[in-house]
Design an enzyme around this catalytic site. Structure first.
Site, PDB file in Angstrom:
ATOM      1  N   SER A  76     -11.697 -26.659 -29.796  1.00  0.00           N
ATOM      2  CA  SER A  76     -12.432 -27.609 -28.961  1.00  0.00           C
ATOM      3  C   SER A  76     -13.847 -27.754 -29.480  1.00  0.00           C
ATOM      4  O   SER A  76     -14.415 -26.817 -30.043  1.00  0.00           O
ATOM      5  CB  SER A  76     -12.471 -27.121 -27.511  1.00  0.00           C
ATOM      6  N   TYR A 118     -14.046 -20.397 -21.674  1.00  0.00           N
ATOM      7  CA  TYR A 118     -13.437 -21.450 -22.489  1.00  0.00           C
ATOM      8  C   TYR A 118     -14.235 -21.643 -23.772  1.00  0.00           C
ATOM      9  O   TYR A 118     -13.686 -21.646 -24.876  1.00  0.00           O
ATOM     10  CB  TYR A 118     -13.351 -22.756 -21.698  1.00  0.00           C
TER      11      TYR A 118
END
Length: 194
Positions: free
Chosen positions: A154, A168
Site C-alpha cells: 500500500s 496497517y
C-alpha cells in the site's frame, strides 16, 4: 503480441489468498482467464463460494478453500497441499489483509488508544502470513527453478497517511521491504517477488 500469448499460463498453478473479492478476486480471475489452475482462498466462506462458482461457470479451472491466514500453520499446510496435489506451484499471491481502523487524526486511532489486540492481529495477518506464504511457496518454486510471488502492499507503507491506522501503515511498510529482501535471495532461483 496479444494478451493470450503474452500471458499464457496454461499448465501453471496459482494460489491466491483473500480471493473472494477485491484485488484477490481480480487476480484470481485474470490468472484463470490466462489458463492457470487457481486455488482461491478466503476467510469468508459465503463470498468465496459465490466468486468461485461464478468463475467456474465461466469455464475456468478454479477451486475454493476457506482459509484464515492468521492460522499460519494451516496456511503453510494448505500451500504445501496445493503444491503436492498439482505437482507444482507457479504463482502465489499473498493478498489477504485487514485495515487497522481509524487513523491518527481520530481519538480512537491516536497512539494512546491503539488497541493492542488489533495491532497483534494485523501483524499476523498483514505481515506474518505474507512471510509464511513467501517462505512456503518459494520452497516449492526453488525445486522447479521458477515461480512468481506477488504481495499486496500500500502507498500507506511508503508515507504517512492520515486515514490509515498505525498497524496497517507499519505492516504495509514491512511487506514492501520483505519483498525487496526476499527478491535478493530468490532471483537466483528464477523466482520474481513483486
Amino acid at each position: 503480441m496479444d494478451r493470450g500469448t503474452m500471458f499464457d499460463l496454461k499448465g501453471q498453478v496459482a494460489f491466491v489468498t483473500g480471493a473472494a473479492k477485491g484485488l484477490g478476486l481480480a487476480m484470481a480471475e485474470i490468472v484463470a482467464q490466462s489458463g492457470a489452475r487457481v486455488v482461491m482462498t478466503d476467510i469468508d466462506p459465503d463470498a468465496l463460494a459465490v466468486s468461485t462458482r461464478r468463475l467456474a461457470e465461466q469455464g475456468f479451472d478454479v477451486t475454493g478453500q476457506v482459509l484464515d491466514v492468521a492460522d499460519v500453520d494451516l496456511l503453510k499446510r494448505t500451500i504445501d497441499q496445493v503444491a503436492e496435489a498439482h505437482n507444482r506451484l507457479d504463482i502465489a499471491f499473498a493478498n489477504a489483509g485487514l485495515s487497522a481502523g481509524s487513523g491518527p487524526q481520530t481519538e480512537a486511532g491516536c497512539l494512546a488508544n491503539v488497541d493492542m489486540d488489533r495491532w497483534n492481529r494485523l501483524l499476523t495477518i498483514n505481515l506474518t502470513s505474507v512471510f509464511v506464504t513467501i517462505r512456503t511457496a518459494s520452497a516449492h518454486m526453488i525445486k522447479q527453478r521458477s515461480g512468481r510471488l506477488i504481495v499486496t502492499a500500500s502507498i500507506a507503507g511508503m508515507r504517512g497517511e492520515r486515514m490509515c491506522g498505525y498497524a496497517y501503515a507499519a505492516t504495509k511498510a514491512a511487506v514492501s521491504n520483505l519483498v525487496r529482501q526476499s527478491s535478493i535471495e530468490l532471483s537466483a532461483h528464477n523466482i520474481t517477488v513483486n
